[in-house]
Enzyme design. Structure first.
Site, PDB file in Angstrom:
ATOM      1  N   LEU A  75      34.879  34.657  37.373  1.00 30.55           N
ATOM      2  CA  LEU A  75      35.933  35.668  37.192  1.00 30.55           C
ATOM      3  C   LEU A  75      36.738  35.877  38.470  1.00 30.55           C
ATOM      4  O   LEU A  75      37.688  36.662  38.473  1.00 30.55           O
ATOM      5  CB  LEU A  75      35.292  37.015  36.795  1.00 30.55           C
ATOM      6  CG  LEU A  75      35.099  37.311  35.309  1.00 30.55           C
ATOM      7  CD1 LEU A  75      34.306  36.241  34.606  1.00 30.55           C
ATOM      8  CD2 LEU A  75      34.418  38.665  35.109  1.00 30.55           C
ATOM      9  N   THR A  94      42.149  30.213  45.303  1.00 34.02           N
ATOM     10  CA  THR A  94      41.020  30.860  44.621  1.00 34.02           C
ATOM     11  C   THR A  94      40.815  30.236  43.243  1.00 34.02           C
ATOM     12  O   THR A  94      39.687  29.931  42.849  1.00 34.02           O
ATOM     13  CB  THR A  94      41.271  32.385  44.488  1.00 34.02           C
ATOM     14  OG1 THR A  94      41.455  32.901  45.796  1.00 34.02           O
ATOM     15  CG2 THR A  94      40.118  33.090  43.816  1.00 34.02           C
ATOM     16  N   TYR A 147      49.562  32.357  40.225  1.00 31.75           N
ATOM     17  CA  TYR A 147      48.503  32.787  39.312  1.00 31.75           C
ATOM     18  C   TYR A 147      48.484  31.915  38.057  1.00 31.75           C
ATOM     19  O   TYR A 147      47.454  31.342  37.703  1.00 31.75           O
ATOM     20  CB  TYR A 147      48.736  34.254  38.942  1.00 31.75           C
ATOM     21  CG  TYR A 147      47.646  34.864  38.099  1.00 31.75           C
ATOM     22  CD1 TYR A 147      46.376  35.087  38.630  1.00 31.75           C
ATOM     23  CD2 TYR A 147      47.887  35.231  36.773  1.00 31.75           C
ATOM     24  CE1 TYR A 147      45.376  35.672  37.854  1.00 31.75           C
ATOM     25  CE2 TYR A 147      46.890  35.812  36.001  1.00 31.75           C
ATOM     26  CZ  TYR A 147      45.638  36.028  36.543  1.00 31.75           C
ATOM     27  OH  TYR A 147      44.650  36.602  35.774  1.00 31.75           O
TER      28      TYR A 147
END
Ligand code: UDP
Length: 317
Positions: A75, A94, A147
């Site tokens: 997550l 990330t 993102y």
């Protein structure tokens, strides 16, 4: 002797991660919560720290990790536009390096790994509602790309590890989720409006408020994630839309929150951010069929506990 399952949750101290850790502990699992606290807080899991089956690890998933686990819920990634746009290069790392590291770990220890992907993979969708087979409409160089494209690349990595290394993977595409432990300053619409309404500040609608979103309460989301991970006979990899298909305009959400908090806040309008999707609603037929899952918490009920959470937070401050 009964051995509990060892489960790692990356981003475990975040909003959704902390609820997941809690639910996994309640099911008897040993839980390793890994987080770098970039936009999460230890206080989200403070109440779990006395549990002997809970372990907290400060770790950034862009670096490799060697632990023994049976399942990984990946997550870790800032999810709110103001957070993920603060350091876009790190956001992309990330998602991409994080996926590579966690997939590498899963491959080594033969763990099942679930990726928290996102409705943002659909970008500003030209189809409505969005089904999993839709490939999306993403601006690859816009401010949301770090993102959106990061999460798309992560999905690609998950599928390649699955095909190439026969790794057991699960991909969930999470639509807007809300509930207690959302960060008061993370800029998401539900938390912003509640905080503004409780503090008597102006409610900031971006654009004219006709854009839509569908809001899933966090307990519904946790049930879905755990049932996807534990799906038997384990044939289903996804990607799978998870969210509440009831669609609201942002203006309707603002009015509802003002009403529920008895607030005197006024609604004011700001420009719509670049690439802000106009409409978003999941088609969850696949989740209904494969997981026999359907969201149960209506918006008004979920907002009641979320508002209560923020009231309590402000009382304590
Ligand atoms: N939004 C808004 N006011 C706010 C925060 C967000 O009108 O104070 C709008 C935002 O422009 C978007 C929608 O609410 O159209 C949902 O925003 P959020 O950041 O919660 O989620 P996402 O855009 O990632 O779905």
């Amino acid at each position: 002797m009964f051995l509990s399952k060892r489960v790692m949750v990356t981003g475990g101290a975040g909003f959704i991660g902390s609820h997941l850790c809690e639910a996994l502990l309640a099911q008897g699992a040993e839980v390793l919560c890994a987080d770098n606290y970039f936009c999460s807080t230890k206080s989200n899991v403070e109440h779990l720290r006395d549990n002997p089956r809970f372990e907290l690890l400060r770790h950034d998933v862009t670096f490799p990790l060697y632990v023994e686990v049976d399942e990984i819920y990946n997550l870790a990634c800032p999810a709110s536009p103001i957070h993920y746009q603060r350091d876009p290069v790190q956001t992309l790392k990330t998602s991409v390096h994080g996926a590579i590291n966690m997939l590498g770990l899963a491959k080594r220890v033969r763990a099942t790994i679930l990726q928290a992907s996102t409705s943002e993979v659909y970008g500003n969708p030209e189809r409505h509602p969005q089904k999993e087979e839709y490939w999306g409409n993403v601006n690859p160089i816009g401010p949301r790309a770090c993102y959106d494209e990061g999460k798309r690349a992560a999905e690609c990595l998950f599928f390649d590890y699955h095909r190439q290394h026969r790794l057991r993977v699960k991909i969930a595409r999470l639509f807007n989720t809300y509930g207690p432990r959302m960060h008061p300053n993370d800029g998401r619409v539900v938390s912003n409006f509640i905080v503004q309404a409780l503090q008597g500040k102006d409610i900031t609608i971006y654009g004219d408020g006709t854009q839509t979103r569908s809001f899933c309460y966090v307990s519904d989301m946790i049930r879905a994630l755990m049932s996807l991970m534990n799906d038997t006979p384990d044939t289903f990899t996804g990607p799978l839309n998870l969210g509440n298909p009831e669609e609201f305009t942002i203006l309707a959400l603002a009015t509802l929150i003002i009403d529920m908090t008895n607030s005197r806040s006024r609604i004011i309008f700001h420009p719509l951010p670049v690439d802000d999707p106009c409409r978003r609603r999941p088609d969850i037929s696949l989740a209904r069929e494969n997981l026999r899952w359907t969201p149960e918490v209506p918006l008004r009920e979920g907002l009641t506990s979320t508002i209560a959470y923020f009231e309590e937070l402000f009382r304590r401050q």
